[in-house]
Design a protein around this motif. Sequence first.
Motif, PDB file in Angstrom:
ATOM      1  N   ILE A 166       6.962   4.623   6.860  1.00  0.00           N
ATOM      2  CA  ILE A 166       7.638   5.788   7.456  1.00  0.00           C
ATOM      3  C   ILE A 166       9.090   5.457   7.795  1.00  0.00           C
ATOM      4  O   ILE A 166       9.998   6.261   7.563  1.00  0.00           O
ATOM      5  CB  ILE A 166       6.874   6.277   8.698  1.00  0.00           C
ATOM      6  N   VAL A 167       9.326   4.275   8.339  1.00  0.00           N
ATOM      7  CA  VAL A 167      10.700   3.874   8.683  1.00  0.00           C
ATOM      8  C   VAL A 167      11.565   3.823   7.429  1.00  0.00           C
ATOM      9  O   VAL A 167      12.696   4.324   7.398  1.00  0.00           O
ATOM     10  CB  VAL A 167      10.699   2.521   9.424  1.00  0.00           C
ATOM     11  N   LYS A 168      11.040   3.214   6.360  1.00  0.00           N
ATOM     12  CA  LYS A 168      11.813   3.112   5.111  1.00  0.00           C
ATOM     13  C   LYS A 168      12.058   4.487   4.506  1.00  0.00           C
ATOM     14  O   LYS A 168      13.145   4.758   3.982  1.00  0.00           O
ATOM     15  CB  LYS A 168      11.085   2.216   4.097  1.00  0.00           C
ATOM     16  N   SER A 169      11.069   5.374   4.573  1.00  0.00           N
ATOM     17  CA  SER A 169      11.252   6.699   3.986  1.00  0.00           C
ATOM     18  C   SER A 169      12.255   7.536   4.783  1.00  0.00           C
ATOM     19  O   SER A 169      12.937   8.383   4.217  1.00  0.00           O
ATOM     20  CB  SER A 169       9.917   7.424   3.876  1.00  0.00           C
ATOM     21  N   THR A 199       6.656   1.066  -2.012  1.00  0.00           N
ATOM     22  CA  THR A 199       5.931  -0.203  -1.984  1.00  0.00           C
ATOM     23  C   THR A 199       5.071  -0.312  -0.730  1.00  0.00           C
ATOM     24  O   THR A 199       3.894  -0.705  -0.795  1.00  0.00           O
ATOM     25  CB  THR A 199       6.916  -1.383  -2.032  1.00  0.00           C
ATOM     26  N   TRP A 200       5.598   0.061   0.435  1.00  0.00           N
ATOM     27  CA  TRP A 200       4.860  -0.096   1.689  1.00  0.00           C
ATOM     28  C   TRP A 200       3.711   0.889   1.820  1.00  0.00           C
ATOM     29  O   TRP A 200       2.667   0.548   2.370  1.00  0.00           O
ATOM     30  CB  TRP A 200       5.804  -0.014   2.888  1.00  0.00           C
ATOM     31  N   TRP A 201       3.862   2.137   1.335  1.00  0.00           N
ATOM     32  CA  TRP A 201       2.708   3.040   1.439  1.00  0.00           C
ATOM     33  C   TRP A 201       1.615   2.623   0.475  1.00  0.00           C
ATOM     34  O   TRP A 201       0.430   2.824   0.763  1.00  0.00           O
ATOM     35  CB  TRP A 201       3.082   4.503   1.326  1.00  0.00           C
ATOM     36  N   LYS A 202       1.971   2.037  -0.672  1.00  0.00           N
ATOM     37  CA  LYS A 202       0.943   1.522  -1.586  1.00  0.00           C
ATOM     38  C   LYS A 202       0.220   0.323  -0.966  1.00  0.00           C
ATOM     39  O   LYS A 202      -1.009   0.193  -1.092  1.00  0.00           O
ATOM     40  CB  LYS A 202       1.555   1.139  -2.930  1.00  0.00           C
ATOM     41  N   LEU A 219       1.250  -1.145   8.378  1.00  0.00           N
ATOM     42  CA  LEU A 219       1.974  -1.033   7.110  1.00  0.00           C
ATOM     43  C   LEU A 219       2.482   0.390   6.892  1.00  0.00           C
ATOM     44  O   LEU A 219       3.547   0.600   6.309  1.00  0.00           O
ATOM     45  CB  LEU A 219       1.077  -1.462   5.950  1.00  0.00           C
ATOM     46  N   GLY A 220       1.744   1.376   7.360  1.00  0.00           N
ATOM     47  CA  GLY A 220       2.186   2.763   7.242  1.00  0.00           C
ATOM     48  C   GLY A 220       3.415   3.058   8.074  1.00  0.00           C
ATOM     49  O   GLY A 220       4.279   3.841   7.673  1.00  0.00           O
ATOM     50  N   ILE A 221       3.519   2.435   9.235  1.00  0.00           N
ATOM     51  CA  ILE A 221       4.707   2.631  10.077  1.00  0.00           C
ATOM     52  C   ILE A 221       5.946   2.080   9.382  1.00  0.00           C
ATOM     53  O   ILE A 221       7.009   2.707   9.397  1.00  0.00           O
ATOM     54  CB  ILE A 221       4.498   1.993  11.465  1.00  0.00           C
ATOM     55  N   VAL A 222       5.809   0.935   8.755  1.00  0.00           N
ATOM     56  CA  VAL A 222       6.944   0.382   7.996  1.00  0.00           C
ATOM     57  C   VAL A 222       7.344   1.346   6.888  1.00  0.00           C
ATOM     58  O   VAL A 222       8.533   1.584   6.638  1.00  0.00           O
ATOM     59  CB  VAL A 222       6.588  -1.011   7.424  1.00  0.00           C
ATOM     60  N   ALA A 268       3.290  10.655   1.660  1.00  0.00           N
ATOM     61  CA  ALA A 268       2.367   9.541   1.380  1.00  0.00           C
ATOM     62  C   ALA A 268       2.401   8.515   2.501  1.00  0.00           C
ATOM     63  O   ALA A 268       1.367   7.946   2.867  1.00  0.00           O
ATOM     64  CB  ALA A 268       2.715   8.896   0.052  1.00  0.00           C
ATOM     65  N   ALA A 269       3.586   8.280   3.062  1.00  0.00           N
ATOM     66  CA  ALA A 269       3.706   7.310   4.157  1.00  0.00           C
ATOM     67  C   ALA A 269       2.934   7.771   5.387  1.00  0.00           C
ATOM     68  O   ALA A 269       2.238   6.984   6.038  1.00  0.00           O
ATOM     69  CB  ALA A 269       5.178   7.095   4.502  1.00  0.00           C
TER      70      ALA A 269
END
Length: 187
Positions: A124-127, A151-154, A119-122, A107-108
Amino acid sequence: MSYGNQGDGGYGSQPPGGGYGQQPPSGGGYGQQPPSGGGGYGQQPPSGGGGYGGGYGQQPPSGGGYGQQPPSGGGYGQQPPSGGGYGGGYGQQPPAGGNPPDNHLVAAILTTLFCCLPLGIVSIVKSSQVNSKWQVGDFQGAALASEEAKTWWKRSLIAGIIWWVLVILFYVVVFVLLAASVPSSSY
């Protein structure tokens, strides 16, 4: 074959009074009880009773002795009590399921490509932090990173939807304005 003279202390010689690993005959030392008085942990006193060593193998009433854990907790090899979540802390056993939480990587990536790049890069980093934290035993941190990735991918998805709606509205308005400004011709 001998590596030295047994009598004058060369290599391979025995120390006076016995071989290595034996206790000295005078009493004391690790694992040996003093020869006189009060019983001791595993000795029977000469009078047949008294003290806290009145029989074979009796322990003192206050605890203690070699190899025992302290009664108030602590001690080596015990895990400290933890407060909720997955327990937190390195080296603990995984939760009952044994599987890491979902890292939301697919999803990221998709929201990064199609919705909102920053926001998608954040996300990916968290995932990517989920599995690495799980492998080192930080189960609470892995669960937290999983929730943050979700939360970030949403957020990226919502920002992407808003962006594409605005782009479509812009083109509709531009098309309507251009259509209104062009005079209609009649043949």
